[in-house]
Design an enzyme around this catalytic site. Structure first.
Site, PDB file in Angstrom:
ATOM      1  N   ASN A   1     -17.232  -4.914   1.626  1.00  0.00           N
ATOM      2  CA  ASN A   1     -16.270  -4.508   0.595  1.00  0.00           C
ATOM      3  C   ASN A   1     -15.418  -5.666   0.110  1.00  0.00           C
ATOM      4  OD1 ASN A   1     -17.318  -2.059   1.237  1.00  0.00           O
ATOM      5  ND2 ASN A   1     -15.387  -1.052   1.684  1.00  0.00           N
TER       6      ASN A   1
ATOM      7  N   SER B   1     -11.767   2.904  -0.057  1.00  0.00           N
ATOM      8  CA  SER B   1     -11.081   4.136   0.313  1.00  0.00           C
ATOM      9  C   SER B   1     -10.078   4.549  -0.759  1.00  0.00           C
ATOM     10  CB  SER B   1     -10.359   3.951   1.647  1.00  0.00           C
ATOM     11  OG  SER B   1      -9.308   2.993   1.530  1.00  0.00           O
ATOM     12  N   GLN B   2      -9.732   3.630  -1.674  1.00  0.00           N
ATOM     13  CA  GLN B   2      -8.765   3.951  -2.718  1.00  0.00           C
ATOM     14  C   GLN B   2      -9.268   5.053  -3.642  1.00  0.00           C
ATOM     15  OE1 GLN B   2      -7.736   0.287  -4.704  1.00  0.00           O
ATOM     16  NE2 GLN B   2      -6.851  -0.618  -2.856  1.00  0.00           N
TER      17      GLN B   2
ATOM     18  N   SER C   1       0.823  -1.206   0.000  1.00  0.00           N
ATOM     19  CA  SER C   1       0.000   0.000   0.000  1.00  0.00           C
ATOM     20  C   SER C   1       0.859   1.258   0.000  1.00  0.00           C
ATOM     21  CB  SER C   1      -0.923   0.005   1.220  1.00  0.00           C
ATOM     22  OG  SER C   1      -1.787  -1.103   1.196  1.00  0.00           O
TER      23      SER C   1
ATOM     24  N   ASN D   1      -4.307  -6.930 -12.195  1.00  0.00           N
ATOM     25  CA  ASN D   1      -5.353  -6.854 -11.180  1.00  0.00           C
ATOM     26  C   ASN D   1      -4.871  -6.049  -9.981  1.00  0.00           C
ATOM     27  OD1 ASN D   1      -7.864  -7.267 -10.063  1.00  0.00           O
ATOM     28  ND2 ASN D   1      -7.439  -9.332  -9.325  1.00  0.00           N
TER      29      ASN D   1
ATOM     30  N   ARG E   1       1.858   4.029  -3.234  1.00  0.00           N
ATOM     31  CA  ARG E   1       1.577   5.444  -3.007  1.00  0.00           C
ATOM     32  C   ARG E   1       2.826   6.288  -3.256  1.00  0.00           C
ATOM     33  NH1 ARG E   1      -2.294   2.848  -0.248  1.00  0.00           N
ATOM     34  NH2 ARG E   1      -4.208   3.939   0.384  1.00  0.00           N
TER      35      ARG E   1
ATOM     36  N   ASP F   1      -8.012  -6.594   4.594  1.00  0.00           N
ATOM     37  CA  ASP F   1      -7.114  -7.588   4.015  1.00  0.00           C
ATOM     38  C   ASP F   1      -6.709  -8.665   5.017  1.00  0.00           C
ATOM     39  OD1 ASP F   1      -7.212  -6.448   1.539  1.00  0.00           O
ATOM     40  OD2 ASP F   1      -5.315  -5.376   1.714  1.00  0.00           O
TER      41      ASP F   1
ATOM     42  N   ARG G   1     -13.961  -5.119 -11.280  1.00  0.00           N
ATOM     43  CA  ARG G   1     -13.858  -4.364 -10.024  1.00  0.00           C
ATOM     44  C   ARG G   1     -14.359  -2.933 -10.227  1.00  0.00           C
ATOM     45  NH1 ARG G   1      -8.091  -5.686  -7.299  1.00  0.00           N
ATOM     46  NH2 ARG G   1      -9.160  -4.695  -5.536  1.00  0.00           N
TER      47      ARG G   1
ATOM     48  N   LYS H   1       1.795 -11.535  -6.175  1.00  0.00           N
ATOM     49  CA  LYS H   1       1.155 -10.213  -6.247  1.00  0.00           C
ATOM     50  C   LYS H   1       1.649  -9.297  -5.146  1.00  0.00           C
ATOM     51  CE  LYS H   1      -3.541  -8.269  -6.233  1.00  0.00           C
ATOM     52  NZ  LYS H   1      -3.355  -7.229  -7.250  1.00  0.00           N
TER      53      LYS H   1
END
Length: 422
Positions: free
Chosen positions: A322, A173-174, A29, A97, A33, A299, A127, A402
């Protein structure tokens, strides 16, 4: 990145506490960013402690396609040199993805003067991204996603508009993070406000704000669920990325299920990522609470659910709607695969997941081939079941690349026997 893996791994229960030192990979994450923020800055930034995995490789490749120089001096560093703006790529940006890369770049490419297509694989094309597209249109940026999912076509104007924009962040929230990170390229201050109080994992917005400020952005909370961003652009700088809290949940699960002791090199309360809250829940095993709100540690839910399968009492996971729009429908996937181990072990009740815990599963031989749905978190979490139940086979183990390319090497290093299969 990991070498080619077999089509399946069957896990042999170790029948002993697992101990050792395992350093989790860098946070996905945060890596994605700061890769973007460094690319948008004018100058050279050194990012250390970074994750090199499929998702971050896709982000780095897309940035290179938009004129950013991204070097990789070692296995955990990026050296990013930007000019303060992105340029139009020669073709569509393909992001597999990778949810963070897809959402973040959908907003960021609106700062380019030109037409850009952001696309992904067949899973990414399922998605939702419509709330973000609607917000871009509200800012005067022409964007369209006919199916409500990628591909997205953005017709950028070289800046990000100004004024106030509202966004529905109940699915992710992304969407908010994507708008926030692009907002310093506005034609004036931009206020981003939630249409309601619901937001998926608010803690990830806090990660975004901290990263933005580290690269020189001026952003403040202007009200409940609203943020005001000044048109400052970004300045280059060095940034150290903390370990991935979502990856750490598997290590905490290993400790709990085997009665082991694993040194992660970082205390749970030192993480700034919201999934770190799962440590206290997992550490309560085999007396995990009967109701767990997973809304702010989404997650970590698959990990907690697999651990809960061996708990002393049933566990209901709430606030997790979600999870239906992640890499796969994780509520359904977790329920399906727990029931593959033992019919009736889990059930979906609306958007809740109820795990009918059974500590008697430990020590049994229950052959089960676990479908992973191309989802790294399903593969990694269900591997934990194989620590206590004999006969657990994980299909498509390479999907862990991933976010955690060394996952299977990590298990092997702790002494877990993995039998390759086809």
């Amino acid at each position: 990145m990991q070498n080619t893996l077999p089509a399946a791994y069957t896990i042999t229960p170790p029948n002993r506490p697992l101990t050792g030192r395992v350093l989790p990979p860098g946070s996905k994450s945060i890596t994605n960013r700061v890769l973007l923020l460094a690319a948008l800055a004018n100058g050279t930034s050194r990012l250390t402690g970074a994750l090199k995995s499929k998702d971050t490789v896709l982000m780095a490749r897309a940035l290179r396609e938009m004129g950013v120089n991204v070097e990789e001096p070692d296995a955990t560093s990026f050296l990013v040199t930007g000019t303060g703006k992105l340029v139009a790529p020669n073709g569509p940006l393909f992001l597999g993805n990778a949810g963070t890369a897809t959402r973040f770049l959908t907003a960021a490419v609106a700062t380019i003067d030109g037409t850009i297509i952001v696309d992904g694989d067949e899973d990414m094309r399922l998605r939702p991204i419509k709330p973000l597209v609607d917000a871009l249109n509200a800012l005067g940026i022409a964007a369209e996603a006919p199916t409500g999912c990628p591909p997205v076509t953005i017709r950028g104007r070289g800046q990000f508009g100004k004024g106030r924009v509202e966004i529905d962040a109940s699915l992710s929230s992304q969407y908010v993070s994507a708008l926030l990170m692009a907002a310093p390229f506005g034609d004036g201050p931009i206020e981003i406000a939630l249409t309601g109080k619901d937001i998926g994992a608010r803690g990830y917005v806090d990660l975004t704000l901290a990263a933005m400020r580290a690269f020189g952005a001026r952003v403040r909370e202007s009200g409940e669920g609203a943020w005001l961003v000044e048109p400052t652009g970004y300045v280059a700088g060095d940034f150290h990325i903390e370990p991935d809290a979502s990856a750490a949940t598997y290590l905490w699960g290993i400790e709990a299920l085997t009665g082991g002791n694993i040194d992660l090199g970082v205390a749970a309360d030192a993480f700034t990522q919201p999934d770190a809250a799962a440590q206290a829940v997992i550490a309560a095993y085999p007396n995990m609470p009967s109701v767990i709100d997973g809304s702010q540690m989404q997650d970590a839910v698959p990990t907690m659910a697999v651990v809960a399968a061996f708990n002393y009492r049933p566990v209901r996971f709430v606030g997790i709607a979600n999870l239906r729009v992640k890499e796969t429908d994780r509520i359904r996937a977790v329920a399906n695969e727990l029931n593959r181990i033992r019919p009736g072990l889990a059930v979906e009740e609306g958007d809740d997941l109820v795990v009918h815990s059974d500590p008697g599963l430990a020590g049994q031989t229950l052959p089960a081939c676990i479908e992973t749905y191309h989802d790294h978190r399903i593969a990694m979490s269900f591997a934990l079941a194989g620590l206590l139940v004999d006969g657990i086979t994980i299909l498509d183990p390479s999907c862990t690349g991933k976010t955690y390319p060394e996952y299977w090497d990590m298990l092997g290093g702790l002494g877990v026997e993995l039998i390759a299969g086809s």
